[in-house]
Design a protein around this motif. Structure first.
Motif, mmCIF file in Angstrom:
data_model
loop_
_atom_site.group_PDB
_atom_site.id
_atom_site.type_symbol
_atom_site.label_atom_id
_atom_site.label_comp_id
_atom_site.label_asym_id
_atom_site.label_seq_id
_atom_site.Cartn_x
_atom_site.Cartn_y
_atom_site.Cartn_z
ATOM 1 N N UNK A 169 0.826 -1.217 0.000
ATOM 2 C CA UNK A 169 0.000 0.000 0.000
ATOM 3 C C UNK A 169 0.849 1.252 0.000
ATOM 4 N N UNK A 170 1.794 1.328 0.941
ATOM 5 C CA UNK A 170 2.576 2.560 1.081
ATOM 6 C C UNK A 170 3.936 2.434 0.407
ATOM 7 N N UNK A 171 4.390 3.541 -0.132
ATOM 8 C CA UNK A 171 5.726 3.610 -0.721
ATOM 9 C C UNK A 171 6.681 4.144 0.323
ATOM 10 N N UNK A 172 7.779 3.471 0.546
ATOM 11 C CA UNK A 172 8.743 3.910 1.546
ATOM 12 C C UNK A 172 10.157 3.653 1.063
ATOM 13 N N UNK A 173 11.041 4.588 1.416
ATOM 14 C CA UNK A 173 12.456 4.403 1.070
ATOM 15 C C UNK A 173 13.111 3.428 2.050
ATOM 16 N N UNK A 174 12.458 3.282 3.214
ATOM 17 C CA UNK A 174 12.984 2.410 4.256
ATOM 18 C C UNK A 174 12.492 0.982 4.026
ATOM 19 N N UNK A 175 13.004 0.341 2.960
ATOM 20 C CA UNK A 175 12.437 -0.968 2.606
ATOM 21 C C UNK A 175 13.456 -2.001 2.130
ATOM 22 N N UNK A 176 14.756 -1.727 2.279
ATOM 23 C CA UNK A 176 15.748 -2.668 1.755
ATOM 24 C C UNK A 176 16.914 -2.834 2.739
ATOM 25 N N UNK A 177 16.972 -3.992 3.384
ATOM 26 C CA UNK A 177 18.033 -4.269 4.347
ATOM 27 C C UNK A 177 19.191 -4.988 3.651
ATOM 28 N N UNK A 237 13.396 -7.212 12.859
ATOM 29 C CA UNK A 237 13.205 -5.771 12.708
ATOM 30 C C UNK A 237 11.731 -5.443 12.931
ATOM 31 N N UNK A 238 11.334 -4.195 12.648
ATOM 32 C CA UNK A 238 9.925 -3.841 12.760
ATOM 33 C C UNK A 238 9.488 -3.040 11.549
ATOM 34 N N UNK A 239 8.200 -2.936 11.365
ATOM 35 C CA UNK A 239 7.649 -2.312 10.170
ATOM 36 C C UNK A 239 7.946 -0.824 10.091
ATOM 37 N N UNK A 240 7.893 -0.138 11.232
ATOM 38 C CA UNK A 240 8.072 1.322 11.231
ATOM 39 C C UNK A 240 9.499 1.747 10.923
ATOM 40 N N UNK A 241 10.463 0.996 11.412
ATOM 41 C CA UNK A 241 11.885 1.318 11.170
ATOM 42 C C UNK A 241 12.575 0.083 10.612
ATOM 43 N N UNK A 242 12.199 -0.257 9.413
ATOM 44 C CA UNK A 242 12.606 -1.528 8.797
ATOM 45 C C UNK A 242 14.122 -1.688 8.737
ATOM 46 N N UNK A 243 14.826 -0.635 8.291
ATOM 47 C CA UNK A 243 16.288 -0.719 8.153
ATOM 48 C C UNK A 243 17.005 -0.423 9.465
ATOM 49 N N UNK A 244 16.681 0.729 10.070
ATOM 50 C CA UNK A 244 17.432 1.175 11.252
ATOM 51 C C UNK A 244 17.272 0.255 12.460
ATOM 52 N N UNK A 245 16.154 -0.461 12.549
ATOM 53 C CA UNK A 245 15.934 -1.350 13.694
ATOM 54 C C UNK A 245 16.388 -2.786 13.434
ATOM 55 N N UNK A 246 16.887 -3.055 12.254
ATOM 56 C CA UNK A 246 17.268 -4.427 11.895
ATOM 57 C C UNK A 246 18.415 -4.941 12.756
ATOM 58 N N UNK A 247 18.210 -6.108 13.336
ATOM 59 C CA UNK A 247 19.257 -6.791 14.101
ATOM 60 C C UNK A 247 19.576 -8.088 13.377
ATOM 61 N N UNK A 248 20.804 -8.172 12.884
ATOM 62 C CA UNK A 248 21.221 -9.323 12.075
ATOM 63 C C UNK A 248 22.252 -10.138 12.854
ATOM 64 N N UNK A 249 21.954 -11.410 13.048
ATOM 65 C CA UNK A 249 22.873 -12.277 13.800
ATOM 66 C C UNK A 249 23.174 -13.551 13.019
#
Length: 244
Positions: free
Chosen positions: A85-93, A106-118
């Motif tokens: 539905x929504x277009x966002x620049x925050x969509x590619x980790x 991660x979470x929907x609101x801060x898809x990239x900045x909240x990403x925790x990769x282990x």
């Protein structure tokens, strides 16, 4: 009969080894996107400068996902979220994939900045590199702003001083990247940083990184690319010197 049994056992052992080797080449990717109800996740890689989807996951009510991906070599992959539905620049980790188990939360609101990769050592090292490298970027942004103000007030002395500081900052940034790549020569993040971050540095530094790689890393995707890139630059430089 005895030879047949020995041959059978040998084949069984080889088959077992092949299965283990095959399994070792696979990436088991799991994750969760808090707050996501519906959408599609695409796992992408760069092919000839373009992002190409290699797998996808349909999210419908359950925000968790799981996929097995065949990897020939550790490489940077992208987890792209099509929100529908929504277009966002925050969509590619961006994440450094390697054989084994990797998890992305991660979470929907801060898809990239909240990403925790282990689960990826190369990812861990890349995040370490980015943390220090961000300081050089922040310093440069501050100087860009200061330079703009100096230009507005026509302060040439201040402009020259800022220019010198910017050049010094760039040199420190490139030197840090070079040293980081050399110090981590036994991981694929080393040639990746050389190719992605300092590809335009003096060839002698790239050559040093290329020669420092361990045999395993030299045979990896980015190791081969770096070797080829360094050889091409040297070839071009030889042509230039001959023509002069």
């Amino acid at each position: 009969m005895k030879k047949s049994i020995i041959a059978f056992v040998t084949l069984a052992l080889l088959a077992s080894c092949n299965k283990k080797e095959s399994a070792a080449d696979n990436l088991h990717l799991t994750g969760n996107i808090k707050g996501l109800k519906t959408g599609t996740l695409y796992i992408q890689r760069i092919v000839d400068t373009s992002l190409v989807a290699i797998d996808s996951v349909k999210i419908d009510g359950n925000a968790s996902f799981e996929r097995d991906i065949k990897l020939e070599s550790p490489e940077m992959l992208y987890l792209f979220l099509d929100r529908g539905v929504t277009n966002s620049l925050d969509n590619n980790i961006l994440f450094f994939a390697e054989p084994g188990n990797i998890n992305i939360d991660t979470n929907l609101d801060n898809f990239i900045s909240s990403a925790k990769i282990t689960g990826s050592k190369n990812q861990e090292l890349f995040e370490e590199y980015k943390k220090v490298n961000s300081r050089f970027i922040d310093e440069n942004l501050s100087m860009v702003e200061a330079r703009f103000k100096a230009i507005k007030r026509q302060d040439q002395k201040a402009i020259d001083s800022i220019d010198a500081k910017q050049q010094s900052n760039i040199k420190r940034k490139y030197l840090y990247a070079t040293n980081f790549a050399i110090n981590n020569k036994d991981h694929e993040v080393s040639p990746y940083i050389a190719l992605a971050e300092i590809y335009d540095i003096n060839i002698k530094f790239l050559d040093t990184i290329q020669k420092s790689m361990t045999p395993k890393v030299a045979q990896s995707l980015y190791g081969k690319k770096l070797t080829k890139y360094v050889a091409e630059i040297k070839k071009e430089e030889q042509k230039t010197s001959v023509s002069e």
